[in-house]
Design an enzyme around this catalytic site. Structure first.
Site, PDB file in Angstrom:
ATOM      1  N   HIS A 126      29.743  -0.990 -16.678  1.00 14.36           N
ATOM      2  CA  HIS A 126      29.137   0.200 -16.898  1.00 14.36           C
ATOM      3  C   HIS A 126      29.691   1.033 -18.155  1.00 14.36           C
ATOM      4  O   HIS A 126      29.556   2.207 -18.252  1.00 14.36           O
ATOM      5  CB  HIS A 126      29.333   1.107 -15.711  1.00 14.36           C
ATOM      6  CG  HIS A 126      28.150   0.879 -14.568  1.00 14.36           C
ATOM      7  ND1 HIS A 126      28.398  -0.318 -13.621  1.00 14.36           N
ATOM      8  CD2 HIS A 126      27.145   1.528 -14.100  1.00 14.36           C
ATOM      9  CE1 HIS A 126      27.353  -0.571 -12.644  1.00 14.36           C
ATOM     10  NE2 HIS A 126      26.712   0.499 -13.124  1.00 14.36           N
ATOM     11  N   GLU A 157      14.163  -3.668 -15.869  1.00 17.44           N
ATOM     12  CA  GLU A 157      14.221  -3.000 -17.117  1.00 17.44           C
ATOM     13  C   GLU A 157      13.277  -3.943 -18.514  1.00 17.44           C
ATOM     14  O   GLU A 157      12.779  -2.920 -19.186  1.00 17.44           O
ATOM     15  CB  GLU A 157      15.593  -3.211 -17.768  1.00 17.44           C
ATOM     16  CG  GLU A 157      16.387  -1.801 -17.157  1.00 17.44           C
ATOM     17  CD  GLU A 157      16.898  -2.163 -15.658  1.00 17.44           C
ATOM     18  OE1 GLU A 157      16.609  -2.948 -15.146  1.00 17.44           O
ATOM     19  OE2 GLU A 157      17.543  -1.243 -15.108  1.00 17.44           O
TER      20      GLU A 157
END
Lengths: 341, 319
Positions: free
Chosen positions: B124, B55
């Site tokens: 998450h 990322e």
């Protein structure tokens, strides 16, 4: 190289005279790498550097006066005084920074190389020589950082036109490369990702140039990245604030004897490529350039208060809509920094 | 909503060849929430780039590409993953236009799903809007309907500024009829959801639906709430918000991010700074608990604001 050396020496002087501030990282001793690589580039090619970026800027063609003015924090600096020593940028010269955190420039360089490939393959805008090449400069300390490895992978995966140039000067502030790295031979990390890894004597500008030519041509032809490890040395401390007490005198004198400028001078004289007098006159010209840069920077104005908010957003609508229903940027008091934010 | 976002991507990528997509599984897989389904076939592997799991580096790659003239849309498979890209988002997206003295633009869009889902676990279920809000030079919007999702994403892509578009995991399957003709939503404007006269309720993203559910109950009880979806999390649309507060004199913020340092905290400060004289009651805020989102359903439900709490808060404010 001489411009780089004289410029950096002048920076040290100016810093101790209180004209330059903050963290200043000088490049003395490493000039062969900057000159050896960057002088092979064309204008559309990109350079991404770290905080030790003054000489990369000069090699890429940024005028010495712009760099000096930036270091003095004046409005005429290449970044309007907003970047400083560690953030040299120049759009006309394709110098994409100047980054303070190590490793954070490497993905940006990878992005510039991606854009070059994209322009060629998607936009069908191809240069006559091939792909525009990007050079990413960084040090030995950075080679233990995740972003380095992530970018080696992506660059090789997509065969991006980039050359990763490691300026291994053996020290990351006070951390010896050998104490920080499990396998200190950085060039070996190239083949681990499928790209050539080359080691070169970074104190010899002609050797650097030879290796650089091959790597840059490879990238231009679309064959992908190369990792080049340049063995080099910084004659001064990490920054002007570093007392530089950890490095042994014999290590320093070993590399001082391999001063890239002295070596090249010797080579030029021995090969009869120029006379002592011609070299002296070049040095005089460079002295004049650096002096002029200081005069220009001294005479330049400091940025006014009204400059503070001007470049926060490329589109100043990003400051939002005020209570009166108008965009804040339409209020002149706002950009002058006198209205309440 | 995922189809609306997909339409936005297709329209913008067709209009402007410099628009490209970068992210994990956006190409062959079509996006883990189907936002880029079929796009790689339409536009090619370079324009819809499947990245390795890196990322920080691929966001930085997006920044470098943006500096050299492309308009990348970087997808975080889950917004939480973008915590790994914080270095690039803060230092480079937000700051490079400034530190380069205005020489380089970063017209990048960073988008992805965040928010508390259905028992996805703490990592998450993160809400990064509060973490990014201090970054100077960044704009943030949160979409909540298929209509504003498409409009905001198109506007974000066209903006010269770096924009973070927050989507919500639970809203991707929302269906709505949206216009065939092209439209754009303004990045800096809030959206009036339900005009009213008694209390201003400011909300965004999924909480809009909890607020509207509470609004039904409140209307039955005789209240008249004005509901505004602020949409622009940074900067706040002080005009729409101010107009409403000047009318109702009471304000309640309902948000999904955590109480500490959340969007509501900033919003309340902005309201106090600008509209203190118009307030008849302290600006109130309902936020999620300062807790890593638990897995168990009962605990997860207790973490986020539920309609019943909104009803109770409004009744309290309107006393």
């Amino acid at each position: 190289m001489v411009l780089g050396r004289n410029f950096e020496d002048m920076c040290a002087q100016m810093y101790y005279r209180g004209k330059m501030f903050g963290f200043v990282h000088l490049y003395n001793g490493q000039e062969a790498v900057s000159t050896g690589f960057i002088k092979l580039l064309n204008q559309p090619d990109c350079v991404v550097s770290t905080y030790r970026d003054h000489v990369h800027a000069l090699s890429k063609g940024v005028p010495a006066r712009s760099v000096m003015a930036e270091l003095f924090g004046k409005a005429t600096g290449c970044c309007r005084g907003q970047g400083g020593s560690m953030h040299m940028f120049s759009e006309p010269h394709n110098l994409l920074g100047g980054f303070a955190f190590i490793g954070e420039g490497i993905p940006v360089a990878t992005g510039a190389a991606f854009a070059a490939k994209y322009r060629h393959e998607v936009l069908k805008q191809s240069g006559p020589d091939g792909l525009d090449v990007t050079l990413a400069f960084f040090g030995d300390g950075t080679c233990n950082n995740g972003q380095f490895f992530e970018c080696l992978n992506m660059a090789q995966l997509w065969k991006l036109p980039i050359v990763f140039v490691v300026e291994n000067n053996l020290w990351a502030i006070g951390m010896s490369h050998l104490r920080a790295t499990s396998d200190p031979e950085i060039w070996k990390k190239g083949p681990a990702f499928g790209m050539p890894g080359v080691h070169v004597d970074g104190m010899d500008v002609l050797k650097v140039r030879e290796v650089a030519k091959e790597a840059i041509d490879r990238a231009r032809r679309g064959e992908g990245p190369t990792l080049v490890e340049c063995e080099t040395y910084r004659f001064r401390g990490h920054s002007l604030a570093d007392p530089d007490e950890l490095r042994r005198p014999d290590e320093k004198s070993h590399y001082a004897a391999r001063d890239p400028i002295t070596s090249l001078k010797k080579y030029i004289i021995e090969q009869n490529l120029a006379s002592e007098a011609e070299l002296k006159s070049i040095e005089k010209k460079i002295d004049d350039v650096v002096e002029e840069a200081v005069e220009f920077a001294d005479a330049s104005p400091l940025p006014p208060r009204s400059q503070l908010l001007e470049n926060v957003f490329a589109d100043p609508k990003g400051f939002g809509i005020g209570p009166d229903g108008k965009y804040r940027c339409e209020d002149p008091k706002f950009t002058q920094g006198t209205a309440q934010v | 909503m995922f189809e609306a976002l997909r339409e936005a991507m297709i329209e913008e990528m067709t209009l402007d060849p410099t628009v490209c997509m970068i992210g994990e599984d956006v190409g062959d897989y079509g996006g883990s929430y189907k936002v880029s389904k079929g796009l790689a076939e339409m536009f090619g592997d370079l324009r819809v780039l499947d990245t390795p799991i890196a990322e920080n580096s691929f966001t930085g790659m997006g920044v470098g590409a943006a500096m050299k003239g492309l308009r990348p849309v970087v997808e975080g498979m889950n917004m939480g993953f973008l915590l790994l890209a914080y270095n690039q988002i803060s230092n480079n997206c937000g700051m490079l236009h400034y530190t380069s003295g205005g020489q380089f633009k970063i017209p990048i869009v960073i988008r992805g799903p965040g928010g508390v889902g259905r028992q996805l676990g703490a990592e998450h279920s993160q809400r990064l809007e509060s973490y990014f809000q201090s970054i100077p030079g960044l704009q943030m919007v949160a979409c909540s309907t298929p209509y504003n999702a498409k409009g905001l994403l198109k506007a974000a892509i066209r903006s010269e500024n770096p924009v973070v578009v927050f989507e919500h995991v639970l809203l991707y399957n929302l269906k709505e009829k949206i216009p065939d003709e092209e439209y754009i939503c303004c990045l800096e404007e809030a959206e009036m959801v339900r005009p009213g006269s008694q209390v201003t309720i400011l909300t965004y993203s999924r909480m809009r639906y909890h607020v509207m559910q509470a609004a039904k109950t409140l209307v039955n009880k005789g209240y008249d709430p004005e509901v505004i979806d602020i949409r622009s999390l940074k900067p706040f649309d002080l005009h729409t918000i101010g107009k409403s507060i000047k009318k109702t004199h009471r304000v309640l913020v309902v948000e999904e991010c955590m109480r500490t340092g959340g969007i509501g905290a900033s919003l309340r400060s902005a309201i106090i700074d600008n509209f203190w004289d118009d307030l008849d009651a302290p600006p109130t805020c309902l936020s999620s608990q300062d807790v890593p989102t638990p897995y168990a359903a009962t605990l997860e439900d207790a973490t986020v604001v539920q309609p019943a709490q909104i009803v109770a808060a409004v009744e309290q404010i309107c006393q």
